[in-house]
Enzyme design. Structure first.
Site, PDB file in Angstrom:
ATOM      1  N   CYS A 208       0.833  -1.211   0.000  1.00 55.61           N
ATOM      2  CA  CYS A 208       0.000   0.000   0.000  1.00 55.61           C
ATOM      3  C   CYS A 208       0.871   1.266   0.000  1.00 55.61           C
ATOM      4  CB  CYS A 208      -0.907  -0.044   1.237  1.00 55.61           C
ATOM      5  SG  CYS A 208      -1.734   1.486   1.645  1.00 55.61           S
TER       6      CYS A 208
ATOM      7  N   CYS B  45       0.158   3.759   2.770  1.00 59.90           N
ATOM      8  CA  CYS B  45       0.622   3.178   4.041  1.00 59.90           C
ATOM      9  C   CYS B  45       2.118   3.430   4.221  1.00 59.90           C
ATOM     10  CB  CYS B  45       0.365   1.675   4.077  1.00 59.90           C
ATOM     11  SG  CYS B  45      -1.366   1.187   3.965  1.00 59.90           S
TER      12      CYS B  45
END
Length: 104
Positions: free
Chosen positions: A30, A33
């Site tokens: 991600c 993230c």
């Protein structure tokens, strides 16, 4: 300091804590993230009296499902075992600090 939590220790580290716990639900693939991670860690070193934790959703799907985490990154503010606030998506450092202060 960041606590790395799993399906097996989540209850002990997060749900049984008497202080505010911020849990970053993330995954290695991600992009947002990866951007949030260093900022989350930096804030953890600047704020006392709050536990900062990270849970990899790919490795710990049960906890992510139980908390209905549908998008990542998601940061949950948990006090006394209850979710009191949620932040979804990448946020800059100032917003993360406001999120912490709002939930103390």
């Amino acid at each position: 300091m960041i606590e790395h939590v799993t399906d097996s220790n989540f209850a002990d580290v997060v749900e049984k804590s008497s202080e505010l716990v911020l849990v970053d639900f993330w995954a290695s693939w991600c992009g947002p993230c990866k951007m949030l991670g260093p900022i989350f860690e930096e804030v953890s070193g600047e704020v006392a009296g709050v536990t900062f934790a990270k849970l990899n959703v790919d490795e710990n799907p049960s906890t992510a499902a139980r908390y209905r985490v549908g998008s990542i990154p998601t940061v949950l503010a948990i006090k006394n075992g209850r979710v009191v606030d949620t932040m979804v998506g990448f946020k800059p450092k100032a917003e993360i600090k406001k999120f912490v202060e709002r939930n103390r």
